[in-house]
Design an enzyme around this catalytic site. Structure first.
Site, PDB file in Angstrom:
ATOM      1  N   ASP A   8       1.372  -1.073   0.088  1.00 52.10           N
ATOM      2  CA  ASP A   8      -0.244   0.071  -0.178  1.00 52.10           C
ATOM      3  C   ASP A   8       0.881   1.504   0.084  1.00 52.10           C
ATOM      4  OD1 ASP A   8      -2.926   0.845   0.158  1.00 52.10           O
ATOM      5  OD2 ASP A   8      -2.968   1.527   1.949  1.00 52.10           O
ATOM      6  N   ASN A  56     -11.259  -2.154  -5.226  1.00 52.44           N
ATOM      7  CA  ASN A  56     -10.568  -1.428  -6.066  1.00 52.44           C
ATOM      8  C   ASN A  56     -11.295  -0.488  -7.378  1.00 52.44           C
ATOM      9  OD1 ASN A  56      -6.908  -2.562  -4.881  1.00 52.44           O
ATOM     10  ND2 ASN A  56      -8.501  -0.696  -3.699  1.00 52.44           N
TER      11      ASN A  56
HETATM   12  C1  IPE Z   1      -5.364  -2.984  -0.254  1.00 58.65           C
HETATM   13  O1  IPE Z   1      -5.306  -1.191  -0.091  1.00 58.65           O
HETATM   14  C2  IPE Z   1      -5.772  -3.087  -1.301  1.00 58.65           C
HETATM   15  C3  IPE Z   1      -4.625  -3.087  -2.193  1.00 58.65           C
HETATM   16  C4  IPE Z   1      -3.043  -2.994  -1.212  1.00 58.65           C
HETATM   17  C5  IPE Z   1      -4.030  -4.185  -3.815  1.00 58.65           C
HETATM   18  P1  IPE Z   1      -6.346  -0.249  -0.198  1.00 58.65           P
HETATM   19  O2  IPE Z   1      -5.344   0.861  -0.677  1.00 58.65           O
HETATM   20  O3  IPE Z   1      -7.146  -1.116  -1.732  1.00 58.65           O
HETATM   21  O4  IPE Z   1      -6.722   0.403   0.893  1.00 58.65           O
HETATM   22  P2  IPE Z   1      -7.957   1.065   1.432  1.00 58.65           P
HETATM   23  O5  IPE Z   1      -8.838   1.775   0.468  1.00 58.65           O
HETATM   24  O6  IPE Z   1      -6.551   1.970   1.996  1.00 58.65           O
HETATM   25  O7  IPE Z   1      -8.276   0.237   2.785  1.00 58.65           O
HETATM   26  C1  IPE Z   2      -1.510   0.126  -3.127  1.00 57.31           C
HETATM   27  O1  IPE Z   2      -1.488   1.617  -3.411  1.00 57.31           O
HETATM   28  C2  IPE Z   2      -1.856  -0.131  -4.676  1.00 57.31           C
HETATM   29  C3  IPE Z   2      -3.778  -1.084  -4.685  1.00 57.31           C
HETATM   30  C4  IPE Z   2      -3.724  -0.718  -4.034  1.00 57.31           C
HETATM   31  C5  IPE Z   2      -3.940  -0.828  -6.174  1.00 57.31           C
HETATM   32  P1  IPE Z   2      -2.056   2.879  -3.476  1.00 57.31           P
HETATM   33  O2  IPE Z   2      -2.499   2.776  -4.942  1.00 57.31           O
HETATM   34  O3  IPE Z   2      -3.608   2.711  -2.678  1.00 57.31           O
HETATM   35  O4  IPE Z   2      -1.865   3.805  -2.715  1.00 57.31           O
HETATM   36  P2  IPE Z   2      -2.547   4.790  -1.995  1.00 57.31           P
HETATM   37  O5  IPE Z   2      -2.965   3.930  -0.068  1.00 57.31           O
HETATM   38  O6  IPE Z   2      -4.072   5.145  -3.046  1.00 57.31           O
HETATM   39  O7  IPE Z   2      -1.329   6.446  -1.372  1.00 57.31           O
HETATM   40 MG    MG Z   3      -4.248   2.575  -0.306  1.00 56.16          MG
END
Ligand code: IPE
Ligand code: IPE
Ligand code: MG
Length: 223
Positions: A8, A56
């Site tokens: 993340d 997502n």
């Molecule tokens: C979790 O991250 C999913 C992945 C790393 C693929 P998210 O960014 O989607 O999670 P939330 O929304 O912060 O809980």
């Molecule tokens: C994790 O990074 C990757 C996915 C969830 C696909 P994020 O895209 O969630 O990055 P933040 O949490 O918005 O910084």
């Molecule tokens: Mg994230």
């Protein structure tokens, strides 16, 4: 040893640098290649990486689209090299809703790397813990199967022979599970890291493993 990582913080990594979110995802994908190498060197048997959750889809379609494109490109570019290194790749998630091109790559990489014995890398794609449990229940009902034990239920998970994670690492400072491996993490040790995924380094993995080695796992018993 099975290590699972919630990768993340790609978006915030990019934002901090005034870059578009997709640039963070690009850097995140580069880190995936690295972490597979490190995990393999460190003797980890299973590495599960959370790449795209069932939630997502709530993101702008341009970003969702980019993530799938990145997945396809990454696999096409990196699979032969990983195969040589003894990596077996498995994809875990819901197939419904994924673009055909992603499904083709899914089938192809699994077939291509099925003899890898050094490390198994599981990519959680269009994965949700609740979706997985629900999909299992649906198939159980369809089969008219009587479930007597947890082992019976496990047969219906996406990858039944995947051992439960010993350690779950989440980067970016968030302290939540975000629908990752709900059934499997019942007794996993958790490490939360205050660092965005593109900044994850080998030392972070080593430190998490060291941290893990000092934990006393009781599984409900007493020592
Ligand atoms: C979790 O991250 C999913 C992945 C790393 C693929 P998210 O960014 O989607 O999670 P939330 O929304 O912060 O809980
Ligand atoms: C994790 O990074 C990757 C996915 C969830 C696909 P994020 O895209 O969630 O990055 P933040 O949490 O918005 O910084
Ligand atoms: Mg994230």
């Amino acid at each position: 040893m099975h290590v699972a990582i919630i990768m993340d913080g790609n978006g915030r990594w990019a934002k901090k640098r005034g870059l578009p979110r997709i640039e963070g995802h690009r850097r995140g994908a580069e880190k995936v290649e690295k972490v597979v190498e490190w995990a393999s060197d460190l003797g980890i048997d299973y590495l599960t990486l959370y790449a795209f959750s069932t939630e997502n889809w709530r993101r702008p379609w341009e970003e969702v689209n980019f993530l799938f494109k990145l997945f396809v490109e990454f696999m096409k570019k990196k699979v032969q090299r990983m195969k040589k290194e003894g990596v077996r790749i498995r994809i875990m998630g819901r197939r419904e809703g994924l673009p055909d091109e992603v499904l083709d790559v899914w089938n192809w990489v699994e077939e291509e790397t099925k003899d890898g014995r050094k490390i198994t890398v599981v990519i959680a794609l269009n994965y949700g813990g609740r979706a997985e449990i629900l999909d299992a229940v649906r198939r159980i009902v369809k089969d008219g199967r009587k479930i007597e034990s947890e082992e019976d239920f496990r047969e219906y998970l996406y990858i039944p022979d995947l051992p439960d994670p010993d350690l779950v690492i989440r980067t970016s400072g968030e302290m939540r599970i975000s629908n990752f491996l709900l059934w499997q993490i019942a007794y996993s040790e958790l490490v939360f890291l205050d660092k965005y995924w593109p900044d994850f380094e080998k030392e972070d993995l080593e430190k998490a493993l060291e941290d893990f080695s000092r934990r006393e796992r009781r599984f409900g018993g007493i020592r």
